[in-house]
Design an enzyme around this catalytic site. Structure first.
Site, short mmCIF file in Angstrom:
data_model
loop_
_atom_site.label_atom_id
_atom_site.label_comp_id
_atom_site.label_asym_id
_atom_site.label_seq_id
_atom_site.Cartn_x
_atom_site.Cartn_y
_atom_site.Cartn_z
N CYS A 196 0.82 -1.21 0.00
CA CYS A 196 0.00 0.00 0.00
C CYS A 196 0.85 1.26 0.00
O CYS A 196 0.51 2.26 -0.64
CB CYS A 196 -0.93 -0.01 1.20
SG CYS A 196 -0.09 -0.21 2.79
N HIS A 216 -1.66 0.95 7.19
CA HIS A 216 -2.10 1.06 5.79
C HIS A 216 -1.89 2.49 5.31
O HIS A 216 -2.33 3.44 5.96
CB HIS A 216 -3.57 0.68 5.67
CG HIS A 216 -4.07 0.60 4.27
ND1 HIS A 216 -3.45 -0.13 3.28
CD2 HIS A 216 -5.15 1.18 3.67
CE1 HIS A 216 -4.12 -0.01 2.15
NE2 HIS A 216 -5.16 0.79 2.36
N ASN A 247 -7.91 4.96 -2.02
CA ASN A 247 -7.34 3.69 -1.55
C ASN A 247 -6.67 2.95 -2.71
O ASN A 247 -6.71 3.42 -3.86
CB ASN A 247 -8.45 2.84 -0.93
CG ASN A 247 -7.93 1.82 0.07
OD1 ASN A 247 -6.73 1.63 0.22
ND2 ASN A 247 -8.83 1.15 0.77
#
EC number: 3.4.22.16
Length: 358
Positions: free
Chosen positions: A165, A305, A325
């Site tokens: 991520c 994250h 995201n």
């Protein structure tokens, strides 16, 4: 071979074939509605193995919508059991009248532990942001901001089954900064960061931080384009080529740990900002609204994250951050989510930084 085994094999073949058919939206509130011949075949096949119930029909729609393929009947039964637990969580949460809704998505047949292993990085101590370098000015902030409206935010990508991520947060910030600076889009290499940025306390598919990735790119002399160094979602040997550099980093700017006022100033007046936060089990099933939860942490060792803050606003009286995201455009609100602003919710302003590009 027993009759039961033959039946199970036939059912699984039908399930796989039908799931490869048209992509049909999932509506867990009305699982009985049949919308295509392919879906009808899946529902009938799954029901032969799991029986008749609303949960079974919901599961059949889920496998059809996301093209799920299971190796055998035992795995299907396991995934159905997990799916039921997640579906019950979705329904019970949505009855509470919260500022957000959960929904069935591609992760609904995974346990929390499986999800953690494939989507989240190890917690990173982002001590670099203890003292920020962003300069807050007296300029008036816009009441709302959405950098997508300026056309500089690149499309949502999908990190797949690699805890990378941090690389997508990094490239997202760089792609926006590049478009802002040079008036044209670019797609940059996440895989180079996975493979090559280890000397800067990054760990490939096991996690890292955008602030450390910016430092690597600055020291390295640039980041290759996605076309030249495509994403594989695996830890591999470094293949950086200086002749394929798409962007260089002159410097990076850190937001003081937990300072949402600084973060809002940067997002409102400068450009999208790389951030990190703690994902807890309910968040993976986010669908819409402004997410908030008192159970997530906000310290540098809680965040797991990395994402990209691209704006802010207010929804039904709740101030929020608008965030991009890296779980694909099918997740959440077309790949985006909103997080409550003003409480450093889940550590949203704990590890924030943005690059200056050349």
């Amino acid at each position: 071979m027993s009759a039961k085994t033959i039946l199970s094999s036939v059912v699984l073949v039908v399930l796989v074939a039908a799931s490869a058919a048209a992509n049909i939206g999932f509506d867990e509130s009305n699982p009985i509605r049949m919308v295509s011949d392919g879906l009808r075949e899946v529902e009938e096949s799954v029901s032969q193995i799991l029986g008749q119930s609303r949960h079974v029909l919901s599961f059949a729609r889920f496998t059809h919508r996301y093209g799920k393929k299971y190796q055998n009947v035992e795995e299907m039964k396991l995934r159905f059991s997990i799916f039921k637990e997640n579906l019950d969580l979705i329904r019970s949460t949505n009855k509470k009248g919260l500022s957000y809704k959960l929904g069935v998505n591609q992760f609904a047949d995974l346990t929390w532990q499986e999800f953690q292993r494939t989507k989240l990085g190890a917690a990173q101590n982002c001590s670099a942001t203890l003292k920020g370098s962003h300069k807050v000015t007296e300029a008036a902030l816009p009441e709302t901001k959405d950098w997508r409206e300026d056309g500089i935010v690149s499309p949502v990508k999908d990190q797949g089954g690699c805890g990378s991520c941090w690389t997508f947060s990094t490239t997202g910030a760089l792609e926006a900064a590049y478009h802002q600076a040079f008036g044209k889009g670019i797609s940059l290499s996440e895989q180079q960061l996975v493979d090559c940025a280890g000397a800067f306390n990054n760990y490939g598919c096991n996690g890292g931080l955008p602030s450390q990735a910016f430092e690597y790119i600055k020291s390295n002399g640039g980041l290759d384009t996605e076309k030249a160094y495509p994403y594989t979602g695996k830890d591999e040997t470094c293949k950086f080529s200086a002749e394929n550099v798409g962007v260089q980093v002159l410097n990076s700017v850190n937001i003081t740990l937990g300072a949402e006022d600084e973060l809002k100033h940067a997002v409102g007046l400068v450009r999208p900002v790389s951030i990190a936060f703690e994902v807890i089990h309910s968040f993976r099933l986010y669908k819409s609204g402004v997410y908030t939860d008192s159970h997530c942490g906000s310290t540098p060792m809680d965040v797991n994250h990395a994402v990209l803050a691209v704006g802010y606003g207010v929804e039904d009286g709740v101030p929020y951050w608008l965030i991009k995201n890296s779980w694909g455009a099918d997740w959440g609100d077309k790949g985006y989510f909103k997080m409550e602003m003003g409480k450093n919710m889940c550590g949203i302003a704990t590890c924030a930084s943005y690059p200056v590009v050349a």
